[in-house]
Write an enzyme that holds these catalytic residues in place. Structure first.
Site, mmCIF file in Angstrom:
data_model
loop_
_atom_site.group_PDB
_atom_site.id
_atom_site.type_symbol
_atom_site.label_atom_id
_atom_site.label_comp_id
_atom_site.label_asym_id
_atom_site.label_seq_id
_atom_site.Cartn_x
_atom_site.Cartn_y
_atom_site.Cartn_z
ATOM 1 N N CYS A 60 2.019 -4.786 -10.101
ATOM 2 C CA CYS A 60 3.555 -5.076 -10.434
ATOM 3 C C CYS A 60 2.909 -6.988 -11.115
ATOM 4 C CB CYS A 60 4.163 -5.537 -9.689
ATOM 5 S SG CYS A 60 6.073 -5.971 -10.785
ATOM 6 N N GLU A 88 0.680 -1.195 0.087
ATOM 7 C CA GLU A 88 0.007 -0.074 0.440
ATOM 8 C C GLU A 88 0.825 0.770 0.160
ATOM 9 O OE1 GLU A 88 -3.046 -0.108 -0.244
ATOM 10 O OE2 GLU A 88 -3.329 -2.034 -0.193
ATOM 11 N N CYS A 142 6.939 -9.675 -6.831
ATOM 12 C CA CYS A 142 7.016 -8.601 -5.908
ATOM 13 C C CYS A 142 6.184 -8.114 -4.925
ATOM 14 C CB CYS A 142 7.138 -7.862 -7.513
ATOM 15 S SG CYS A 142 6.976 -6.055 -7.091
#
EC number: 3.4.-.-
Length: 173
Positions: free
Chosen positions: A141, A131, A146
């Site tokens: 992504c 966040e 990730c």
């Protein structure tokens, strides 16, 4: 950069520590844990038995003066038509929110034999990194490892890592 963590409602100390530790580690930022704020009662949607996430961001950003603000709450949140959200942030905005409510399931779906408390702590760390990343301009992504990967269920949260991939790191740093 200073990031203020704002507990909204009763947030356990270990959750605040996990969030603070991960933000310092990933973003190399100063982290301040602010005073607990009351849950915004006007955010409650009785028909859904949930709270509107955006109002938690507003509550937290009004309470602090940090460069970035992250509200953390144990309450169940939703945003618009989504059934629930783990968190919400405004792209390039100042504030975001993470809810621990749905991160507290008992296991990680068989990915490991770790305790449920360790799995929960990992989820908290990943979601605060995610966040806050949005507030720094990062979008979702495609790299499923990730921290910025979109995770609609805890299973996807468990698969990703706490860190940003190389591409997201280059965008932020």
């Amino acid at each position: 950069m200073r990031v203020d963590i704002v507990p909204v409602g009763d947030v356990p100390a270990h959750v605040k520590r996990q969030a603070s530790s991960s933000l310092r580690s990933v973003y190399d930022c100063e982290v301040v844990v602010a005073s607990e704020q009351d849950v915004p009662t006007a955010a409650y949607d009785e028909a859904r038995s949930q709270y509107r996430a955006a109002e938690f961001i507003d509550t937290a950003t009004r309470a602090t003066s940090g460069d970035k603000t992250i509200a953390i709450t144990p309450h169940d949140l939703f945003y618009r038509r989504r059934n629930y959200v783990f968190g919400l942030a405004y792209l390039d905005g100042r504030g975001c929110v993470v809810s621990t409510y749905r991160l507290q399931t008992s296991s990680d779906g068989g990915f490991s034999n770790r305790s449920s408390s360790d799995v929960f702590d990992d989820r908290v760390r990943k979601e605060v990194v995610h966040e806050l990343g949005h507030t720094l301009g990062l979008e979702h992504c495609d790299n499923n490892r990730c921290a910025m990967n979109f995770s609609p269920t805890v299973r996807e949260v468990d698969r990703k890592e706490e860190n940003l991939c190389g591409s997201c790191q280059r965008t932020v740093f």
